[in-house]
Design a protein around this motif. Structure first.
Motif, PDB file in Angstrom:
ATOM      1  N   GLU A  94     -48.471  34.455 -48.840  1.00 17.02           N
ATOM      2  CA  GLU A  94     -47.913  35.803 -48.680  1.00 17.02           C
ATOM      3  C   GLU A  94     -48.736  36.607 -47.673  1.00 17.02           C
ATOM      4  OE1 GLU A  94     -45.393  37.713 -49.734  1.00 17.02           O
ATOM      5  OE2 GLU A  94     -44.315  36.232 -50.937  1.00 17.02           O
ATOM      6  N   GLY A 100     -45.735  29.194 -44.491  1.00 19.67           N
ATOM      7  CA  GLY A 100     -44.777  28.774 -45.507  1.00 19.67           C
ATOM      8  C   GLY A 100     -44.757  29.708 -46.703  1.00 19.67           C
ATOM      9  N   ALA A 101     -44.055  29.269 -47.754  1.00 25.81           N
ATOM     10  CA  ALA A 101     -43.909  30.078 -48.963  1.00 25.81           C
ATOM     11  C   ALA A 101     -43.731  29.145 -50.148  1.00 25.81           C
ATOM     12  CB  ALA A 101     -42.691  30.997 -48.841  1.00 25.81           C
ATOM     13  N   ILE A 103     -41.606  28.792 -53.430  1.00 29.21           N
ATOM     14  CA  ILE A 103     -40.405  29.342 -54.059  1.00 29.21           C
ATOM     15  C   ILE A 103     -40.205  28.691 -55.431  1.00 29.21           C
ATOM     16  CG2 ILE A 103     -39.377  29.882 -51.821  1.00 29.21           C
ATOM     17  CD1 ILE A 103     -37.522  27.457 -52.188  1.00 29.21           C
ATOM     18  N   ASN A 146     -42.730  25.342 -55.377  1.00 35.09           N
ATOM     19  CA  ASN A 146     -41.868  24.566 -54.496  1.00 35.09           C
ATOM     20  C   ASN A 146     -42.155  24.990 -53.055  1.00 35.09           C
ATOM     21  OD1 ASN A 146     -39.685  23.502 -53.110  1.00 35.09           O
ATOM     22  ND2 ASN A 146     -38.154  24.200 -54.586  1.00 35.09           N
ATOM     23  N   PHE A 148     -42.053  25.624 -49.324  1.00 37.65           N
ATOM     24  CA  PHE A 148     -40.985  25.702 -48.329  1.00 37.65           C
ATOM     25  C   PHE A 148     -41.559  26.143 -46.994  1.00 37.65           C
ATOM     26  CE2 PHE A 148     -38.018  28.086 -45.765  1.00 37.65           C
ATOM     27  CZ  PHE A 148     -36.937  27.231 -45.699  1.00 37.65           C
TER      28      PHE A 148
END
Lengths: 232, 80
Positions: A94, A100-101, A103, A146, A148
């Protein structure tokens, strides 16, 4: 060699990380409250797991605005070692310190069990004491794990050898049923371009004593300590 | 003045919550649903120190910097 464990409101693996550094690494360690902004004197920071700010908005989204995070960014820019575990990984993504992230898990559930992850490279300060291809048995405990990223980011991570851990089966084979949360390319952990910031969803700090079901996490902390000892 | 911010998942980002909701809605007897995507909606009350353009600019900054994660989400702002 001095370690700091950052505490946000809602962190809950801070004491585990502190315990591992003081007992197994055998080095001085402080708790750092999220409102502190002075990180001078620290050689490595751990952003621990938990539910900072109750996971409100998105996991890690509000913690990145805590006063300490500006100092963490400067610390990382100057080459300081930062290890983000679980919620710590989410916060680093963040904050833009990692791409990436994280999720929602593919199957929606909060997953709390041990999984196998394969060490993809020893070319990081966090994996020098491990072997490439070695399979670690580590616990995960998350609902948003997850990983992403877009195609360009994935290609960059692969090209720069920045995927550090992947979910595999016990034999080290990458297969869909061994991917607990649907992470892209079975990614369990990545590092920054400078390789000094590592984020991973599994909890190595909960796997440092045989009594707890695995001591495979110790290699990561041993690597960190070896790296710092070599720098000193 | 009020800023309304809609945050939606980018196309292609998996939405398992949307899938679960779709399944439940279908169990309720609705047919012909091809997809459900879940998003977030924010209402931000603004005092009158900003004009409409200023309010839009402020809401856009909030949407981009906090309310959405540009890696996975898009946003849309309405001012009323």
């Amino acid at each position: 060699m001095k370690f700091g464990v950052i505490i946000f409101p809602g962190s809950n693996c801070d004491h585990d990380a502190y315990h591992v550094i003081s007992k197994h690494v055998g080095q001085p360690v402080d708790f750092i409250w999220h409102r502190d902004t002075d990180l001078s004197g620290y050689d490595a920071l751990i952003i621990p797991g938990g539910f900072s700010y109750g996971d409100y908005l998105r996991a890690g989204a509000l913690a990145r605005f805590s006063p300490v995070m500006g100092a963490v960014r400067e610390f990382a820019d100057e080459g300081g070692l930062v290890l983000g575990i679980c919620n710590g990984f989410q916060i680093l993504c963040e904050a833009g310190l990692l791409p990436g992230a994280l999720i929602r898990n593919r199957e929606l559930h909060f997953i709390c069990r041990h999984v196998h992850v394969r060490v993809e490279t020893t070319e990081t300060p966090f994996t020098t004491a491990l072997n490439s291809g070695e399979v670690l048995y580590l616990p995960i405990a998350h609902a948003e794990g997850n990983y992403f990223c877009d195609d360009a980011t994935l290609e960059e991570l692969q090209r720069e050898d920045r995927i550090i851990f992947r979910y595999t089966d016990a034999g080290g084979e990458q297969k869909d049923e061994a991917n607990p949360n649907g992470s892209r390319a079975a990614i369990a952990g990545i590092c920054s371009r400078q390789r000094n910031v590592l984020g991973l969803m599994p909890h190595p700090e909960r796997a440092c004593e045989d009594l707890l079901g695995s001591s495979d996490g110790r290699g990561i902390f041993r690597s960190l300590a070896n790296t710092l000892a070599a720098l000193a | 003045m009020k800023a309304k911010v809609y945050v939606t998942l980018k196309p292609g980002v998996l939405d398992p919550q949307g899938k679960a909701i779709q399944h439940s809605v279908e169990l309720l007897g609705f047919a012909g649903i091809s997809d459900v995507r879940q998003g977030k909606y924010f209402e931000i009350a603004l005092d009158n120190s900003l004009d409409a353009d200023g309010a839009r600019e402020a809401a856009e900054r909030m949407a981009k910097g906090v309310l959405s994660n540009p890696v996975i989400e898009d946003y849309r702002v309405e001012i009323e």
